[in-house]
Design a protein around this motif. Structure first.
Motif, PDB file in Angstrom:
ATOM      1  N   LEU A 147       0.852  -1.189   0.000  1.00 19.81           N
ATOM      2  CA  LEU A 147       0.000   0.000   0.000  1.00 19.81           C
ATOM      3  C   LEU A 147       0.884   1.233   0.000  1.00 19.81           C
ATOM      4  CD1 LEU A 147      -2.791  -0.797   2.614  1.00 19.81           C
ATOM      5  CD2 LEU A 147      -3.144  -0.267   0.208  1.00 19.81           C
ATOM      6  N   GLU A 148       0.596   2.165  -0.916  1.00 25.34           N
ATOM      7  CA  GLU A 148       1.286   3.451  -0.866  1.00 25.34           C
ATOM      8  C   GLU A 148       0.270   4.400  -0.242  1.00 25.34           C
ATOM      9  OE1 GLU A 148       2.152   5.231  -4.652  1.00 25.34           O
ATOM     10  OE2 GLU A 148       3.714   6.495  -3.794  1.00 25.34           O
ATOM     11  N   HIS A 149       0.483   4.833   0.953  1.00 26.25           N
ATOM     12  CA  HIS A 149      -0.575   5.556   1.678  1.00 26.25           C
ATOM     13  C   HIS A 149      -0.715   6.988   1.151  1.00 26.25           C
ATOM     14  CE1 HIS A 149      -1.316   2.305   4.490  1.00 26.25           C
ATOM     15  NE2 HIS A 149      -0.030   2.047   4.340  1.00 26.25           N
ATOM     16  N   LYS A 150      -1.199   7.039  -0.073  1.00 22.98           N
ATOM     17  CA  LYS A 150      -1.300   8.299  -0.807  1.00 22.98           C
ATOM     18  C   LYS A 150      -2.631   8.308  -1.534  1.00 22.98           C
ATOM     19  CE  LYS A 150      -0.549   8.766  -5.026  1.00 22.98           C
ATOM     20  NZ  LYS A 150      -0.119   8.617  -6.408  1.00 22.98           N
ATOM     21  N   MET A 151      -3.257   9.442  -1.611  1.00 17.68           N
ATOM     22  CA  MET A 151      -4.489   9.552  -2.383  1.00 17.68           C
ATOM     23  C   MET A 151      -4.341  10.717  -3.356  1.00 17.68           C
ATOM     24  SD  MET A 151      -8.292   9.601  -0.756  1.00 17.68           S
ATOM     25  CE  MET A 151      -9.613  10.215  -1.789  1.00 17.68           C
ATOM     26  N   ASP A 152      -4.641  10.468  -4.633  1.00 19.71           N
ATOM     27  CA  ASP A 152      -4.632  11.545  -5.620  1.00 19.71           C
ATOM     28  C   ASP A 152      -5.872  12.422  -5.437  1.00 19.71           C
ATOM     29  OD1 ASP A 152      -2.359  10.614  -6.918  1.00 19.71           O
ATOM     30  OD2 ASP A 152      -3.500   9.444  -8.396  1.00 19.71           O
ATOM     31  N   HIS A 153      -5.731  13.691  -5.777  1.00 19.68           N
ATOM     32  CA  HIS A 153      -6.919  14.552  -5.831  1.00 19.68           C
ATOM     33  C   HIS A 153      -7.965  13.910  -6.730  1.00 19.68           C
ATOM     34  CE1 HIS A 153      -9.585  17.890  -6.756  1.00 19.68           C
ATOM     35  NE2 HIS A 153      -9.026  18.601  -5.804  1.00 19.68           N
ATOM     36  N   LEU A 154      -7.508  13.301  -7.828  1.00 14.86           N
ATOM     37  CA  LEU A 154      -8.434  12.647  -8.764  1.00 14.86           C
ATOM     38  C   LEU A 154      -9.350  11.656  -8.057  1.00 14.86           C
ATOM     39  CD1 LEU A 154      -5.926  11.962 -11.672  1.00 14.86           C
ATOM     40  CD2 LEU A 154      -7.939  13.450 -11.822  1.00 14.86           C
ATOM     41  N   ALA A 155      -8.817  10.971  -7.020  1.00  4.75           N
ATOM     42  CA  ALA A 155      -9.600   9.936  -6.330  1.00  4.75           C
ATOM     43  C   ALA A 155     -10.693  10.534  -5.443  1.00  4.75           C
ATOM     44  CB  ALA A 155      -8.674   9.041  -5.499  1.00  4.75           C
ATOM     45  N   CYS A 156     -10.722  11.853  -5.311  1.00  2.00           N
ATOM     46  CA  CYS A 156     -11.749  12.482  -4.471  1.00  2.00           C
ATOM     47  C   CYS A 156     -13.149  12.358  -5.066  1.00  2.00           C
ATOM     48  CB  CYS A 156     -11.386  13.942  -4.194  1.00  2.00           C
ATOM     49  SG  CYS A 156     -10.051  14.079  -2.987  1.00  2.00           S
ATOM     50  N   PHE A 157     -13.245  11.983  -6.335  1.00  2.00           N
ATOM     51  CA  PHE A 157     -14.583  11.730  -6.907  1.00  2.00           C
ATOM     52  C   PHE A 157     -15.220  10.515  -6.234  1.00  2.00           C
ATOM     53  CE2 PHE A 157     -14.948   7.835  -9.394  1.00  2.00           C
ATOM     54  CZ  PHE A 157     -13.645   7.358  -9.279  1.00  2.00           C
ATOM     55  N   SER A 158     -14.381   9.646  -5.638  1.00  2.00           N
ATOM     56  CA  SER A 158     -14.899   8.354  -5.171  1.00  2.00           C
ATOM     57  C   SER A 158     -15.773   8.486  -3.924  1.00  2.00           C
ATOM     58  CB  SER A 158     -13.762   7.359  -4.937  1.00  2.00           C
ATOM     59  OG  SER A 158     -12.932   7.789  -3.882  1.00  2.00           O
ATOM     60  N   GLY A 159     -15.716   9.635  -3.231  1.00  2.00           N
ATOM     61  CA  GLY A 159     -16.672   9.867  -2.142  1.00  2.00           C
ATOM     62  C   GLY A 159     -18.085   9.817  -2.698  1.00  2.00           C
ATOM     63  N   GLY A 160     -18.287  10.571  -3.776  1.00  2.00           N
ATOM     64  CA  GLY A 160     -19.597  10.589  -4.437  1.00  2.00           C
ATOM     65  C   GLY A 160     -19.939   9.234  -5.034  1.00  2.00           C
ATOM     66  N   LEU A 161     -18.939   8.546  -5.566  1.00  2.00           N
ATOM     67  CA  LEU A 161     -19.203   7.251  -6.204  1.00  2.00           C
ATOM     68  C   LEU A 161     -19.695   6.219  -5.182  1.00  2.00           C
ATOM     69  CD1 LEU A 161     -18.876   5.747  -9.014  1.00  2.00           C
ATOM     70  CD2 LEU A 161     -16.828   4.763  -7.994  1.00  2.00           C
ATOM     71  N   PHE A 162     -18.968   6.100  -4.070  1.00  2.00           N
ATOM     72  CA  PHE A 162     -19.400   5.152  -3.029  1.00  2.00           C
ATOM     73  C   PHE A 162     -20.833   5.461  -2.587  1.00  2.00           C
ATOM     74  CE2 PHE A 162     -14.996   3.757  -2.215  1.00  2.00           C
ATOM     75  CZ  PHE A 162     -15.205   2.432  -1.886  1.00  2.00           C
ATOM     76  N   ALA A 163     -21.113   6.752  -2.414  1.00  2.00           N
ATOM     77  CA  ALA A 163     -22.446   7.141  -1.928  1.00  2.00           C
ATOM     78  C   ALA A 163     -23.527   6.844  -2.968  1.00  2.00           C
ATOM     79  CB  ALA A 163     -22.441   8.617  -1.568  1.00  2.00           C
ATOM     80  N   LEU A 164     -23.231   7.136  -4.225  1.00  2.00           N
ATOM     81  CA  LEU A 164     -24.216   6.905  -5.283  1.00  2.00           C
ATOM     82  C   LEU A 164     -24.486   5.405  -5.449  1.00  2.00           C
ATOM     83  CD1 LEU A 164     -25.842   8.479  -7.438  1.00  2.00           C
ATOM     84  CD2 LEU A 164     -23.921   8.158  -9.015  1.00  2.00           C
TER      85      LEU A 164
END
Ligand code: DMJ
Length: 461
Positions: free
Chosen positions: A268-285
């Motif tokens: 695991l590389e404990h890093k999150m791209d700004h791009l991955a911030c869409f996934s908050g909405g994705l998980f919720a949807l």
């Protein structure tokens, strides 16, 4: 903000792809280069339409009618970027207006991309020359591989194009990609970012919900939504992928922040791209649209990721988030390396605020969006348009002199919709492509505009 961005693009870069606000000239170094493709016009036009900016909308429509073509130019275009911005943009405009101009142009662009699909597996190459049709992959991508987030982010546009033109070819192309991905063995249930289009084998085993992976997962869920929840295969592939991602990549920091880490082989590389911030909405949807045993957990993860992305913003003096942020014993939700500290007007965090607002009506998402608007006005606005920042951790950061087309297509659209009534593009009638171009949901939206089925002559009598 939209008027300011558009007016200055019009003044200094009209018909070119993007604007350089500080230099007051066109930006030609980006993905669409110096060709006069009007990327900002095509990408931004549906936002103008939604906002009711009729005069500006008309100017853009007229330019498309008179000038937009890929004929007689020899451009090497990204299949993915051209699809999500140009095909996606035109398709939305067609759904909104029924104007046949946009259907013709969407088909014109998609046809130029088709040579890229001529590979032994049907997985397309990344780049295609619009004149010669010669296609290839990026030299840097693991052993001649195509990229998951690129070839996996064509489904919505190509499926819809088939439905409005009555030509099944486009859907067939993306169905082939789907079948390859369905049948291939997935290491630990995950999809690596690289796949060789000749051999059909995975490249390096790097997995991400950020760069190189992101919108593939998005399009699995959204293909199901777009089909009126009939494309069960897509939903199953989405659900299975998310189980593996939850298990192998979603983590919680010591101070309780939820994040999706990149995974490189077993590490695991404990890093999150700004791009991955869409996934908050994705998980919720995903959680909101299916009742199953994961529903409550996934909704919490969606909220948690969105909160973490907000933290990455408010931990920076500019109140704007970095390109990537890390989690270690020393820091949480903060960029460490100098090349991760920039902000290029990206939309993903605001996209999640918008989706979470629509699903929960928790006022904090509007508050967070408003904070972001103030920060954009303070740091990114210039007299001649909006720029990104080179380092969000400086009090007065240097600007990057690029007004990205996705700032008009996505960033301003999601911020506008965050403050609009739910009846403006309701989520049970529209599904947003990865460039924030809303596409109608089959069976639920009168603007779907499916082409009439023509019966064979013998049956028609
Ligand atoms: C956009 O072109 C799309 O959102 C794409 O999916 C990812 N990158 C940019 C915006 O950051």
């Amino acid at each position: 903000m939209m008027e300011h961005a558009w007016r200055n693009y019009k003044l200094y870069a009209w018909g070119k792809n993007e604007l350089r606000p500080l230099s007051q000239r066109p930006h030609s170094g980006s993905i669409f280069g110096s060709y006069d493709l009007g990327a900002t016009i095509v990408d931004g036009l549906d936002t103008l339409y939604i906002m009711g900016l009729e005069n500006e909308y008309r100017e853009g429509r007229d330019w498309i009618e008179r000038k937009f073509t890929l004929d007689n130019i020899s451009a090497e275009l990204s299949v993915f970027e051209t699809n999500i911005r140009f095909v996606g943009g035109m398709l939305t405009l067609y759904a909104f207006t029924g104007d046949p101009l946009y259907k013709e142009k969407a088909q014109h662009v998609a046809d130029k991309l088709l040579p890229a699909f001529q590979t032994p597996t049907g997985i397309p190459y990344a780049l295609v020359n619009t004149k010669s049709g010669v296609a290839k992959n990026y030299g840097w991508a693991s052993g001649g591989s195509s990229i998951l987030s690129e070839f996996g982010t064509l489904h919505l546009e190509f499926a819809y194009l088939s439905d409005i033109t009555g030509n099944p070819l486009y859907r067939e192309r993306v169905q082939t990609i789907r079948q390859v991905l369905k049948e291939i063995e997935k290491p630990k249930g995950l999809y690596p970012n690289f796949l060789n289009p000749k051999t059909g084998k995975w490249g390096q085993l790097h997995m991400s919900l950020g760069a190189l992976g992101d919108s593939y997962y998005e399009y699995l869920l959204k293909a199901w939504l777009q089909s009126g929840q009939t494309d069960e295969e897509a939903r199953e592939m989405y659900d299975e992928a998310m189980v593996a991602i939850m298990d192998k990549m979603v983590r919680t920091s010591p101070n309780g922040l939820t994040y999706v880490s990149d995974l490189k082989f077993d590490r695991l590389e404990h890093k999150m791209d700004h791009l991955a911030c869409f996934s908050g909405g994705l998980f919720a949807l995903g959680a909101a649209t299916r009742q199953n045993e994961h529903r409550d957990k996934y909704m919490e993860v969606g909220k948690g990721i969105t909160n973490t992305c907000h933290e990455s913003y408010i931990r920076a003096p500019t109140q704007l988030g970095p390109e990537a942020f890390r989690f270690s014993d020393a820091v949480e939700a903060r960029a460490l390396r100098s090349q991760e500290k920039y902000y290029i007007l990206r939309p993903e965090t605001f996209e999640s605020y918008f989706v979470l607002w629509r699903l929960t009506h928790d006022q904090k998402y509007r508050d967070w969006g408003w904070e972001a608007v103030l920060a954009l006005e303070k740091h990114c606005r210039t007299p001649h348009g909006y720029c990104g920042l080179r380092n969000v951790y400086q009090q007065e950061p240097q600007k990057d002199d690029v007004q990205q087309s996705f700032f008009l297509a996505e960033t301003l659209k999601y911020l506008y919709l965050l403050f609009s009534d739910d009846s403006v593009l309701p989520l049970d009638e529209w599904v947003f492509n990865t460039e924030a171009h809303p596409l109608p949901i089959k069976g639920a939206n009168q603007y779907y505009r499916q082409a009439p089925v023509t019966l064979p002559v013998s049956n028609a009598s």
